[in-house]
Design an enzyme around this catalytic site. Sequence first.
Site, PDB file in Angstrom:
ATOM      1  N   ASP A 156      18.997  62.502   6.859  1.00 25.72           N
ATOM      2  CA  ASP A 156      19.325  63.751   6.187  1.00 25.72           C
ATOM      3  C   ASP A 156      19.327  63.548   4.673  1.00 25.72           C
ATOM      4  OD1 ASP A 156      20.537  66.525   6.217  1.00 25.72           O
ATOM      5  OD2 ASP A 156      22.180  65.429   5.263  1.00 25.72           O
TER       6      ASP A 156
ATOM      7  N   GLU B 276      14.036  63.242   5.516  1.00 31.43           N
ATOM      8  CA  GLU B 276      14.041  64.607   5.013  1.00 31.43           C
ATOM      9  C   GLU B 276      13.859  64.470   3.500  1.00 31.43           C
ATOM     10  OE1 GLU B 276      16.693  68.631   5.501  1.00 31.43           O
ATOM     11  OE2 GLU B 276      17.760  66.806   4.948  1.00 31.43           O
TER      12      GLU B 276
END
Length: 697
Positions: free
Chosen positions: A345, A381
Amino acid sequence: MIRRLSMAEGRADPMGATFDGEGVNFSVFSEHASRVTVCLFSDDGKTETHQLDLPERDGNVWHGYVSGLRPGQQYGLRADGPYAPYSGHRFNYHKLLLDPYAKRLTGHPRWHDALMGYSVGDRHADLSFDRRDSAPFMPRCVIEDPAFSWGGDRHPRTRDADTIIYEAHVKGLTKRFPDIDHPGTFLGLGSDRMLDYLTDLGITAIELLPVQAFLNDRFLVEKGLTNYWGYQTIGFFAPEPRYLHAGRIAEFQYMVARLHAAGIEVILDVVYNHTGEGDETGPTLSFRGLDNLSYYRLTPDRRGYVNDTGTGNTVNVDHPMVLRMILDSLRYWVEVMHVDGFRFDLCSTLGRTDDGYDRGAAFFDAIRQDPVLSRTKLIAEPWDIGPGGYQLGAFPPPFREWNDRFRDDVRRFWRIDLGCVPALATRLTGSAPQFDHSGRPATASVNLLTAHDGFTLMDLVSYAKKHNHANGEGNRDGHGENFSDNMGVEGRATSAALAEARALRRRNMMATLLLSQGTPMILAGDEIGNSQHGNNNAYCQDNAVGWIDWDNADDAFLDFTQKLIAFRKAHPILRQKRFLHSEEREPDGLIDLFWWHEDGRPMAQEDWDDASRTVLCAELRMASGTPAYAEREEALFLVFNAGDATVRAMVPGPFDRLRWHKRIDTHAGWFGDKPTAAHVEVAGPSVTVCVLEPHDD
């Protein structure tokens, strides 16, 4: 009667609480504490029975050993030291802390002002000091022996080129799935019926939204909501308690073993860029109370927190012991829990140094040289909200990256936005401008139409704007620009014709995803037409909005998706690691990629520059330089027609002893075999696929 216990010297390694068969070794990092205490609790967790100071310190690692402790023992930590926010220190011995290396937690904090290191409401705000004991409101850490009888379990190690990812939420996927035991848990995900469904679908890897223990944000709890997605980690080694049916970490291991037996890899969405403690007004739960100055990146005055993540704090990956904790966590999930990879993330945060983003940052270098982690699937990401945060294509190999440009360009093409044909051509062939460098393969691009964050595929064709009112933020949260199209009616289809038009667009988009070079990722539920009723930010919707609606599954679209996946698996041209650059191949001299105008001539520059163009025709072959041992086939001819009119597309050729066979027509939802002569009729809007195959007259 409370037994007498004493703390012996112990060892500095391994970190955390480690059971050795006779007792437990405790090892805790804190560079600035003056004392670290292990607090033991009764079997029911209600009574603090012992406070034992760690007696030894090697560098900045405090350690000690307690004989006679067994797995199941509940514990916590306290750390003493200066409370001096302008020096970066927020020690408060009155606060019970979670061990950063705890392997299991009993639950979640119960929100109370005593969880704060400062006095809430005091005129000095976070510069004040709160003396209330937070233990009554804190979960306990639990000593675990993580040994598990794995039998013959093996990592599937699916080739990158063969990987098809399925992004799913443990609870959302299983809560309403029919006829399984323990829905909403790891055990439910590992059930026979769930595994049968996933194998029939054809995916090769499941990417799970955060399953490391996370926090329910106070502002959500006070609104009667919950942190559903899980992007507020407070335990990097502990499985999320709500997904454990009977509170045993073996349930997670069992799930992994079952998925592996079905040939499915397990990828975890992990959040190492921030923690659930928030900014200076947040609670003192673990890292802040153990060594705030070391664990977090602080502003120049050291009172505030760098907020490159948008969540209030940023983990200080530059600190060697913090970096070690992250690497230890990753290795634990691979070696002890047997997972196969990770999706990071806000990964740009992990590569940011004082000089900005650096693809050679310590975090990336450490993983790339690690003999365990370098063999796993690693997905970034590639953005955050910090300076220079958008870094698509800038991560080092072997990282793969979520490709949001694929998402947006495919959506815009099928929405018939002007000038989208060149962009679709780039995405169809692996997004080479972003990824074809540093020896990176075409599979570095993780292609997605949708993900947990945003509209589902059904909502993408049903809503022109977001409908997030249930989140309690005045519909201000979530993406504002989704490149969606309700096709004339906001929400549920009001006619059979509209329903079919939406189904056709979903077929076209799913076909584009699975016919493109790169690594495809499907959002769980998209294959059955799942809707979140226009909510494009269901992070707090632990209810029917966030759970997949299996009762109203679109079986026809499921069948279509299954056949598309099978088609991709059957055709090596769609699963190449090498980029296609219209290069001549040896020894046949054929070009590996050719862009055709539908009238049978090569695309000219004026064709590419025509903003009104809605048709793209591509002849694909095995890439130049493909080794002799690789799977081979002759060619594919793909036609993407976003317009309403039928296109009569000339097929390339003729070729000796070879003939084009029409295999896919999304307009009819058709898979079959129809020999094709000089041209193919492509209804609008639709995708047609032809395969060049041997033919004897």
